[in-house]
Enzyme design. Structure first.
Site, mmCIF file in Angstrom:
data_model
loop_
_atom_site.group_PDB
_atom_site.id
_atom_site.type_symbol
_atom_site.label_atom_id
_atom_site.label_comp_id
_atom_site.label_asym_id
_atom_site.label_seq_id
_atom_site.Cartn_x
_atom_site.Cartn_y
_atom_site.Cartn_z
ATOM 1 N N SER A 1 -116.867 -15.676 -5.136
ATOM 2 C CA SER A 1 -117.056 -16.320 -3.835
ATOM 3 C C SER A 1 -118.508 -16.694 -3.547
ATOM 4 O O SER A 1 -118.769 -17.550 -2.711
ATOM 5 C CB SER A 1 -116.516 -15.409 -2.731
ATOM 6 N N GLU B 1 -122.199 -15.269 13.904
ATOM 7 C CA GLU B 1 -122.618 -13.960 13.420
ATOM 8 C C GLU B 1 -122.804 -14.063 11.917
ATOM 9 O O GLU B 1 -122.250 -14.961 11.286
ATOM 10 C CB GLU B 1 -121.538 -12.924 13.727
ATOM 11 N N LYS C 1 -118.599 -19.963 2.051
ATOM 12 C CA LYS C 1 -118.673 -20.043 3.515
ATOM 13 C C LYS C 1 -118.863 -21.471 4.045
ATOM 14 O O LYS C 1 -118.488 -21.773 5.177
ATOM 15 C CB LYS C 1 -119.815 -19.160 4.021
#
Lengths: 270, 403
Positions: free
Chosen positions: B380, B114, B92
């Protein structure tokens, strides 16, 4: 094609120098049956046009008051088909213009061809899609218009002139001007940005202009009636419906509040 | 077979994507798009981003050959793209760094975001600390409960974490609340959206900021194996890590792209978040794509053991790739993901994030029958944030007598 009920309303209001009071209600709160009698009460109080809110599970443009109304309506089993049935029952005894006020997904799911046909049959006069830009909703406009329904789009304080022109092009009946950035809900004061937006919009269209978002009391209605053809009130009605929790006094309270707003709006023109 | 995927001027991938928002947000989205296109062409922007990705975040991440895991399965050679090694523990941060530079360039003072699993929230809080910007994170209360550690991390980084109590109290509701904030404060606020979702330009921009994963992995596998992989496998919530690793392989027709959705407890309505197993095209939160909905067009509740995959809609480019047959999408159950996490931990010493464990599980399923093939699995994120959930679900390891 004959002028729509919405067009006729604004033509009459203009001729009589009277502001139109537009009342929003979430259909199905507290129940679909009750919505019919609440609309009747608002009409008795002086509402000129009803925005019939179609509940949607994820109302991104709404503040807490209408969000809660939506949750109650969905919990009570409200659906687009049920909302159209409400419209049909209102139409059985009233000629008040009805605008379906909806997020796009329930309409998409129902199908626009079918919706246009069923909405006309139910006595609905127009459709407003909260979360559909003219770019995305443009393709549905011909279907809706061909059935004889008006399409009302939103204009916002953030919209530059080119966008305001496009909004006007896709709108019929009237244009709904959002008085300020933000979600629906009651505010202490009507935003000053509304007057500027009205002025800009007047320069690009002759369509009637209604202003909404944050209008909660007679003084607000007066301020808006000074500058616009129509005054839209939503959350303030829904708040009363919520606080009454289905009590039998709800209709009389709504009627009284509608009358106050209408008098306020008229005072703005005096 | 399609070999590239670029949106049209309205942000559509085929019929999917676009801008389904209240008029108030249309001009801000147009301004964001223009600012992003300008930044994309600006060598100084790209140089600053590249430098931060390298020196701050830790790129490039390794492509690791999971030898013991591959041998155990006795089939495909499995390579793991180590996004779990990146600063903040997941991919991210790639997008968060890109968007914070863009927000600064646009003169924004306040950042909102969010978060579901909390990884995007942590990445956003991190870059806000780095650039001295005010930061508000919206998070469903159910997710706050599931991901307490990440809530604390965000607060430690100086962010305000606002709990969301509407709907299912998960990622979808957090996005709605962030959109309500943005619609209200759009003048000085940038919405740092964390997945390849929402209105144009977000799906494109988020994909671009994550495309480094695929570009690196492609070069790394060519160097290590002298050929391209047969399959690239990644989990898909909104789909940012998947689209980021898929994109560089799009022109390579022989490379299968496999997205793994949350199969939850079962494929009954409300029990999963597998949009291609029960969803249909619709509009949610600014975007047209596959979404889980009922017959009235109301959005369904979802479930996944992994908060980051627990979302009703898939990103629009994935919907397009599925339609075109360029990528395939399969569900993986909660149980299989938990089991795959244990296998990876015990064979390779890697504890995956629960999201990534879904991708790992699909690789485990496919590998035995794929002798001679090469797989790349996108790991990830790492599993530290999920330790509480692992403990809840693997009680047999949490007894005093456990060994």
């Amino acid at each position: 094609m004959n002028p729509s009920r919405i067009s006729k309303l604004f033509a009459r209001c203009r001729a009589e120098n009277e502001p139109a009071l537009i009342a929003y209600i979430t259909a199905g709160d507290p129940s679909l049956e009750r919505t019919v009698s609440l609309v009747e009460a608002m009409e008795l109080g002086g509402a000129d046009l009803i925005e019939l809110g179609v509940p949607f599970s994820d109302p991104i443009a709404d503040g807490p008051v209408i969000m809660r109304a939506t949750e109650r309506a969905l919990a009570n089993g409200a659906s687009l088909a049920g909302v159209l049935e409400v419209a049909r029952k209102i139409r059985e005894r009233s000629q008040i213009p009805i605008l379906l006020f909806s997020y796009l997904n329930p309409l998409l799911s129902y199908g626009f061809e079918r919706l246009a046909k069923d909405a006309v049959a139910a006595g609905v006069d127009g459709i407003l899609m909260t979360d559909a830009s003219v770019e995305e909703a443009g393709k549905f406009v011909p279907v809706v218009r061909a059935a004889g329904l008006d399409t009302v789009f939103l204009a916002a304080p953030t919209s530059p002139m080119e966008r305001l022109k496009r909004v006007a092009e896709f709108s019929s009946g009237f244009v709904y001007l959002v008085s300020r950035t933000g979600v629906t809900g009651v505010r202490d004061q009507v935003a000053g940005s509304a007057a500027e937006l009205v002025e800009k919009m007047r320069s690009v269209t002759d369509l009637p202009l209604a202003v909404g978002f944050g209008i909660a009391k007679a003084a607000d209605a007066a301020a808006v009636a000074k500058i616009a053809d129509g005054v839209v009130v939503g959350s303030a009605f829904v708040r009363i419906i919520e606080s009454c929790d289905g009590s039998p006094e709800l209709e009389s309270k709504l009627e009284l509040f509608t009358r106050e707003l209408k008098l306020g709006a008229k005072a703005g023109r005096a | 077979m399609i070999t590239t995927s670029q949106p049209d001027s309205g942000g559509h991938f085929g019929p999917y994507g676009g801008r389904y928002v209240p008029e108030v947000l249309m001009n801000p989205l147009e301004e964001l798009e223009q600012a992003y296109y300008a930044a994309r062409q600006d060598p100084s922007f790209q140089a600053e981003l590249a430098s931060l990705l390298k020196d701050y975040a830790g790129r490039p991440t390794p492509l690791y050959f999971a030898k013991r895991l591959s041998e155990t399965l006795g089939g495909a050679k499995i390579y793991i793209k180590r996004e779990d090694l990146l600063h903040t523990g997941a991919h991210k941060i790639n997008n968060a760094l890109g968007q914070i530079l863009l927000a600064r360039r646009m003169g924004k003072k306040r950042i909102i975001a969010e978060t579901g699993a909390g990884q995007h929230g942590v990445a956003t809080a991190t870059v806000c600390a780095l650039f001295g910007m005010e930061c508000v994170i919206y998070m469903g209360e159910e997710d706050m409960r599931r991901q307490r550690l990440n809530v604390f991390r965000m607060r430690l980084l100086g962010a305000k974490v606002t709990g969301v109590t509407s709907g299912s109290r998960t990622l979808k509701d957090a996005i709605s609340e962030a959109m309500r904030d943005w619609v209200t404060n759009v003048g000085d606020t940038h919405y740092l959206l964390g997945s390849a979702l929402g209105s144009h330009p977000y799906p494109l921009m988020v994909r671009d900021f994550h495309s480094c994963m695929g570009i690196e992995a492609r070069a790394q596998i060519l160097e290590k194996e002298g050929r391209l992989p047969d399959q690239v496998i990644a989990c898909v919530g909104g789909g940012s890590n998947a689209i980021g690793i898929f994109h560089a392989f799009m022109p390579d027709a022989g490379v299968k792209l496999v997205g793994v959705e949350a199969g939850g407890r079962s494929l009954a309505p409300g029990e999963h978040a597998a949009r291609f197993a029960g969803g249909s095209p619709g509009v949610l939160q600014g975007c047209f794509s596959y979404v889980l909905q009922n017959g009235d067009g109301q959005i369904s509740l979802t479930h996944s053991v992994s908060a980051g995959l627990d979302y009703a809609m898939i990103g629009p480019e994935h919907a397009f790739l599925a339609d075109q047959g360029r990528a395939e999408y399969v569900p993986c159950s909660d149980a299989d993901a938990l089991s795959a996490a244990q296998t990876l931990a015990r064979t390779e010493g890697l504890i995956p994030a629960l999201e990534s464990a879904h991708g790992v599980a699909e690789a485990l399923r496919r590998a035995p029958a794929a002798k001679g093939e090469i797989f790349i699995v996108n790991l990830s994120g790492r599993g530290d944030k999920d330790i509480d959930i692992y403990r809840e679900n693997l009680k047999e390891l949490d007894e005093p007598e456990s060994n």
